[in-house]
Design an enzyme around this catalytic site. Structure first.
Site, PDB file in Angstrom:
ATOM      1  N   GLU A 250      15.143   9.441 -34.982  1.00  0.00           N
ATOM      2  CA  GLU A 250      14.965  10.885 -35.014  1.00  0.00           C
ATOM      3  C   GLU A 250      14.991  11.343 -33.564  1.00  0.00           C
ATOM      4  O   GLU A 250      15.887  10.953 -32.828  1.00  0.00           O
ATOM      5  CB  GLU A 250      13.663  11.217 -35.759  1.00  0.00           C
ATOM      6  CG  GLU A 250      13.736  10.747 -37.201  1.00  0.00           C
ATOM      7  CD  GLU A 250      12.474  10.972 -37.995  1.00  0.00           C
ATOM      8  OE1 GLU A 250      12.616  11.372 -39.156  1.00  0.00           O
ATOM      9  OE2 GLU A 250      11.362  10.739 -37.479  1.00  0.00           O
TER      10      GLU A 250
ATOM     11  N   GLU B 278       3.313  14.225 -29.177  1.00  0.00           N
ATOM     12  CA  GLU B 278       3.016  14.858 -30.457  1.00  0.00           C
ATOM     13  C   GLU B 278       2.079  13.994 -31.291  1.00  0.00           C
ATOM     14  O   GLU B 278       1.093  14.476 -31.865  1.00  0.00           O
ATOM     15  CB  GLU B 278       4.328  15.091 -31.195  1.00  0.00           C
ATOM     16  CG  GLU B 278       4.229  15.497 -32.642  1.00  0.00           C
ATOM     17  CD  GLU B 278       5.592  15.449 -33.305  1.00  0.00           C
ATOM     18  OE1 GLU B 278       5.950  14.383 -33.857  1.00  0.00           O
ATOM     19  OE2 GLU B 278       6.307  16.462 -33.264  1.00  0.00           O
TER      20      GLU B 278
ATOM     21  N   ASN C 157      12.586   7.739 -21.478  1.00  0.00           N
ATOM     22  CA  ASN C 157      13.167   9.052 -21.741  1.00  0.00           C
ATOM     23  C   ASN C 157      14.531   8.879 -22.375  1.00  0.00           C
ATOM     24  O   ASN C 157      15.129   7.786 -22.324  1.00  0.00           O
ATOM     25  CB  ASN C 157      13.274   9.880 -20.453  1.00  0.00           C
ATOM     26  CG  ASN C 157      13.118  11.374 -20.731  1.00  0.00           C
ATOM     27  OD1 ASN C 157      13.257  11.827 -21.859  1.00  0.00           O
ATOM     28  ND2 ASN C 157      12.845  12.143 -19.689  1.00  0.00           N
TER      29      ASN C 157
ATOM     30  N   GLN D  89      12.796   5.964  -8.141  1.00  0.00           N
ATOM     31  CA  GLN D  89      11.902   7.095  -8.380  1.00  0.00           C
ATOM     32  C   GLN D  89      11.253   7.054  -9.751  1.00  0.00           C
ATOM     33  O   GLN D  89      11.669   6.313 -10.642  1.00  0.00           O
ATOM     34  CB  GLN D  89      12.662   8.419  -8.222  1.00  0.00           C
ATOM     35  CG  GLN D  89      13.857   8.585  -9.138  1.00  0.00           C
ATOM     36  CD  GLN D  89      14.651   9.834  -8.811  1.00  0.00           C
ATOM     37  OE1 GLN D  89      14.435  10.896  -9.406  1.00  0.00           O
ATOM     38  NE2 GLN D  89      15.583   9.701  -7.870  1.00  0.00           N
TER      39      GLN D  89
ATOM     40  N   ASP E 226       4.230  21.861 -26.500  1.00  0.00           N
ATOM     41  CA  ASP E 226       3.596  22.091 -27.798  1.00  0.00           C
ATOM     42  C   ASP E 226       2.567  21.022 -28.122  1.00  0.00           C
ATOM     43  O   ASP E 226       1.551  21.294 -28.774  1.00  0.00           O
ATOM     44  CB  ASP E 226       4.654  22.189 -28.898  1.00  0.00           C
ATOM     45  CG  ASP E 226       5.358  20.872 -29.175  1.00  0.00           C
ATOM     46  OD1 ASP E 226       5.663  20.151 -28.208  1.00  0.00           O
ATOM     47  OD2 ASP E 226       5.629  20.571 -30.350  1.00  0.00           O
TER      48      ASP E 226
ATOM     49  N   TYR F 177      13.866  26.701 -12.251  1.00  0.00           N
ATOM     50  CA  TYR F 177      13.923  26.644 -10.783  1.00  0.00           C
ATOM     51  C   TYR F 177      13.133  27.781 -10.139  1.00  0.00           C
ATOM     52  O   TYR F 177      13.416  28.173  -9.016  1.00  0.00           O
ATOM     53  CB  TYR F 177      15.380  26.636 -10.321  1.00  0.00           C
ATOM     54  CG  TYR F 177      16.091  25.349 -10.705  1.00  0.00           C
ATOM     55  CD1 TYR F 177      15.794  24.155 -10.059  1.00  0.00           C
ATOM     56  CD2 TYR F 177      17.019  25.321 -11.740  1.00  0.00           C
ATOM     57  CE1 TYR F 177      16.414  22.967 -10.418  1.00  0.00           C
ATOM     58  CE2 TYR F 177      17.652  24.146 -12.110  1.00  0.00           C
ATOM     59  CZ  TYR F 177      17.338  22.966 -11.445  1.00  0.00           C
ATOM     60  OH  TYR F 177      17.954  21.790 -11.813  1.00  0.00           O
TER      61      TYR F 177
ATOM     62  N   TRP G 277      10.261  24.867 -23.360  1.00  0.00           N
ATOM     63  CA  TRP G 277      10.531  23.589 -24.017  1.00  0.00           C
ATOM     64  C   TRP G 277       9.925  22.413 -23.265  1.00  0.00           C
ATOM     65  O   TRP G 277       9.609  21.381 -23.859  1.00  0.00           O
ATOM     66  CB  TRP G 277      12.035  23.397 -24.162  1.00  0.00           C
ATOM     67  CG  TRP G 277      12.395  22.340 -25.138  1.00  0.00           C
ATOM     68  CD1 TRP G 277      12.783  21.071 -24.877  1.00  0.00           C
ATOM     69  CD2 TRP G 277      12.389  22.464 -26.576  1.00  0.00           C
ATOM     70  NE1 TRP G 277      13.027  20.379 -26.033  1.00  0.00           N
ATOM     71  CE2 TRP G 277      12.796  21.225 -27.098  1.00  0.00           C
ATOM     72  CE3 TRP G 277      12.099  23.513 -27.446  1.00  0.00           C
ATOM     73  CZ2 TRP G 277      12.905  20.991 -28.469  1.00  0.00           C
ATOM     74  CZ3 TRP G 277      12.205  23.283 -28.812  1.00  0.00           C
ATOM     75  CH2 TRP G 277      12.610  22.035 -29.308  1.00  0.00           C
ATOM     76  N   TYR G 278       9.750  22.526 -21.978  1.00  0.00           N
ATOM     77  CA  TYR G 278       9.198  21.421 -21.198  1.00  0.00           C
ATOM     78  C   TYR G 278       8.772  21.905 -19.833  1.00  0.00           C
ATOM     79  O   TYR G 278       9.081  23.016 -19.409  1.00  0.00           O
ATOM     80  CB  TYR G 278      10.229  20.293 -21.022  1.00  0.00           C
ATOM     81  CG  TYR G 278      11.499  20.707 -20.302  1.00  0.00           C
ATOM     82  CD1 TYR G 278      11.566  20.797 -18.915  1.00  0.00           C
ATOM     83  CD2 TYR G 278      12.657  21.013 -21.033  1.00  0.00           C
ATOM     84  CE1 TYR G 278      12.724  21.187 -18.265  1.00  0.00           C
ATOM     85  CE2 TYR G 278      13.819  21.401 -20.392  1.00  0.00           C
ATOM     86  CZ  TYR G 278      13.846  21.491 -19.013  1.00  0.00           C
ATOM     87  OH  TYR G 278      14.995  21.888 -18.376  1.00  0.00           O
TER      88      TYR G 278
END
Length: 684
Positions: free
Chosen positions: A93, A104, A226, A269, A277, A324, A352-353
């Site tokens: 998903e 979440e 990620n 890095q 959320d 930005y 969103w983030y």
């Protein structure tokens, strides 16, 4: 909504009489019972439910499902106690493996334990769930080691987003002006650290990919990873899963960095991405924990955790800023759109983030931070904004935080109103950066305080506002807010939404029910005028498919319960209880589930875009090169017990069908059971 009990009958005509019932006040169960002893244990005669045994049953079912989830034999948790995305490993998903987890899931665990404390008076599990999240999902100081090198006057170097993965790596452009970060110095001064107190969104709990040993870590440990990095058309099936700490030990010559950004040189890095959320849900749960514990006389038991939730809300303000830190409104052209100063880059919504990162080399520290220009209605949390701005226990310590959250609350309520379709469902959202590069939107695009309407913010495969779950999740928060405050602006949105959603739900015998699954949108909202809002007569939604998604159903029942408690809407209450009854009829040994055919698993064979000449390897040796597919860089799936079903399908066989036990879904159902009991447990 139709409920069938042998023969089809219609729900009674809805009524909205706020004063027609006296609701059971928060905490009544624990106040009326010895700690740790439920009404179920005492027997119906001494329960607060009077002659409503179905409510007692819901509390019993909450505790039964809670114990099912917490039973180690059922496989919801790792050895560390971390909730997996799902019990099953063969699931793709947003997380691309079942034994990954998300922020979440952690937030749902915190919420579940808050409800457990409300029912039993035992607040140890709630505090433990926050401590678990803090230990494993908030990067520690040594995992974000070079924040001291961050310059708030130059937060990050601009890189344009594109709609296609094939346009990546995106070239870094230091000549594009970026705005000032107004939060960094305030937060550092308030908390005495340059570190960020927020969750990263994705974790490989069992270290299936093998990134655990990178950056001095331990193989096999839960590891930050990620996936999405290459624009709205990059679905899960087109991602290259990579480590959040990249020391170039896998991937290509520059690790994975040059798949995503184009630069003259690359440094080892770390970098993290927050899903706002989830952090807001954790704050929301902490508020209720404080209320319920306080009514039990146990506020001191949760005070330290609630204080940390307030701190998380302080840092969550990064989600209110343009990516930005450019000025909000009519922002067109990377160089033409002005750099922000002060709070001029604050769009006052939950985006969103937000993300942050920096160098691994502590001898030459540098760091960056970005917000997000995209605001999706599904991520808004007016309940969290309300408590962060007005509840003394949750108000953050930073000097401007309370005002920021108060302003955000007002903007969120307007946002829902602006995006409500003629039928009642809520449309996508808005962006301050068209297509992620401050492009020129199509002529006539409606605006919200100068931000452009976006039917499908952030991702397009599938469209981000197609999934009905966004409706249930977000409107549950609005309904909680309405119940808590009686704000009639929220009530007006919910009245229309509830009418629409109840009409689209069908409930029959046993586990026979259906709720909306996918939505199709046409038209657009009117440009927002706060003095004279339009009626959005040209914005429409159609339900294109229905499902028995058990987690979304739990969330929907929760939303309708709060709405019914606030409004006296009998149809909403009947629908909530009918959905809960239907879910309870679907119990199996591991929770509540239904068969799910997965036609999309044909995409295991999807090719992943890899630039010409780029080669590298995954930690297990899987080659990454042009022609690589989703499954070819994840050959560990071939060892999964459910792989033969997928393999047979890829070879022309039948669509594989699974019964999944997602942690968030089981928690959502359990929370809804406790919520309904809590709200309707006593009548006048």
């Amino acid at each position: 909504m139709r409920i069938r009990r042998g023969s089809a009958i219609e729900i009674p005509t809805r009524t909205r009489h706020r004063t027609s019932r006296r609701l059971w006040v928060a905490g009544a169960v624990a106040l009326s019972l010895p700690l740790g002893l439920t009404a179920a244990a005492q027997g119906n005669a001494s329960s607060p439910f009077g002659d409503e045994p179905e409510l007692l049953q819901y509390e019993e079912q909450f505790l039964t499902l809670y114990e099912t989830i917490k039973d180690p034999a059922n496989g919801y948790f790792s050895d560390e106690g971390i909730p997996y995305h799902s019990v099953e490993t063969m699931i793709v998903e947003a997380p691309d493996h079942g034994h990954e987890t998300t922020s979440e899931a952690y937030s749902y665990l915190i919420w579940l334990e808050a409800q457990y404390g409300q029912v039993t008076g035992d607040w140890g599990p709630f505090n433990d769930s926050w401590a678990l999240m803090e230990e494993w999902m908030i990067p520690s100081s040594d995992e974000q080691p070079t924040n001291s090198g961050y310059n708030p006057s130059s937060p990050a170097t601009y890189a344009p987003e594109s709609t296609s993965p094939e346009d990546y790596p995106a070239p870094m452009d230091p000549d594009v002006p970026v705005g000032q970060d107004p939060l960094a110095d305030e937060l550092a001064s308030t908390y005495g650290t340059d570190d960020i107190y927020g969750m990263h969104w994705l974790q490989d709990v069992d270290d299936v990919y093998g990134y655990g040993a990178a950056c001095g870590g331990t193989a096999g440990d839960p590891t930050f990873i990620n996936t999405f990095q290459r624009g709205p058309q990059e679905s899960t099936w087109e991602t290259v899963t990579h480590p959040s700490c990249d020391d170039f030990s896998s991937g290509g010559e520059n690790g994975f960095l040059d798949l995503f950004t184009g630069d003259e040189a690359y440094s080892q890095q770390w970098r993290y991405t927050n899903a706002p959320d989830a952090d807001a849900r954790a704050v929301q749960a902490a508020y209720w924990a404080n209320v319920w514990a306080g009514e039990q006389g146990n506020a001191s038991q949760v005070a330290a955790t609630v204080e940390k939730a307030a701190m998380m809300g302080d840092y969550l303000r990064y989600s209110m800023y343009d990516k930005y830190f450019k000025e909000i409104g009519d922002c067109v052209g990377p160089s033409d759109c002005p750099a922000g100063s002060g709070k001029s880059s604050n769009h006052q919504l939950m985006s969103w983030y937000y993300a942050w990162g920096g160098a691994l080399d502590t001898s030459a520290p540098w760091a960056w931070r970005i917000g997000s220009s995209y605001a999706h209605f599904g991520y808004q949390n007016p309940m969290a904004a309300h408590v962060l701005s007005s509840d003394a226990a949750l108000q953050p310590q930073s000097p401007t935080a309370v005002d920021d959250w108060g302003n955000s609350l007002e903007r969120m309520i307007e946002f829902y109103t602006w995006l409500q379709s003629a039928e009642g469902a809520i449309a996508g959202g808005a962006t301050n950066s068209w297509e992620g590069h401050y492009g020129e939107p199509p002529a006539g695009t409606p605006t919200f305080y100068g931000m452009f309407y976006d039917e499908q913010p952030v991702y397009h495969d599938p469209p981000s506002n197609r999934w009905f779950g966004m409706q249930a999740w977000s409107m549950q928060r609005l309904a909680e807010y309405y119940y808590t405050t009686s704000d009639e602006r929220a009530g007006a949105v919910l009245d229309k939404w509830a009418d629409w959603v109840v009409s689209e739900v069908t409930i029959g015998e046993g586990g026979d029910f259906q709720i909306p699954a996918t939505l199709e949108w046409t038209g657009a909202p009117d440009t927002w005028d706060p003095a004279s809002p339009g009626d959005n007569a040209g914005l429409h939604v159609e339900v294109t498919a229905y499902s028995q998604d058990v987690g979304v159903t739990g969330s929907l029942a929760n939303a309708l319960s709060f709405y019914a408690a606030a409004s006296g809407d009998t149809a909403a209450q009947e629908t909530a209880s009918g959905l809960l009854d239907a879910l309870l009829a679907l119990q199996d040994g591991q929770g509540i589930s239904v068969p799910e055919p997965r036609e999309d698993y044909a995409r295991f064979a999807d090719e992943i875009y890899i630039p010409a000449g780029w080669t590298g390897t995954m930690p297990n040796g899987d080659p990454i090169e042009q022609g690589s597919t989703f499954s070819s860089i994840r050959t560990f799936y071939e060892d999964d017990e459910n792989w033969p079903q997928v393999e047979a399908y890829l070879n022309g066989g039948e669509v594989p069908t699974f019964e999944y036990h997602r942690f968030w879904a089981q928690a959502d159902i359990a929370i809804a059971l406790a919520t309904y009991t809590h709200l309707f447990g006593a009548e006048e």
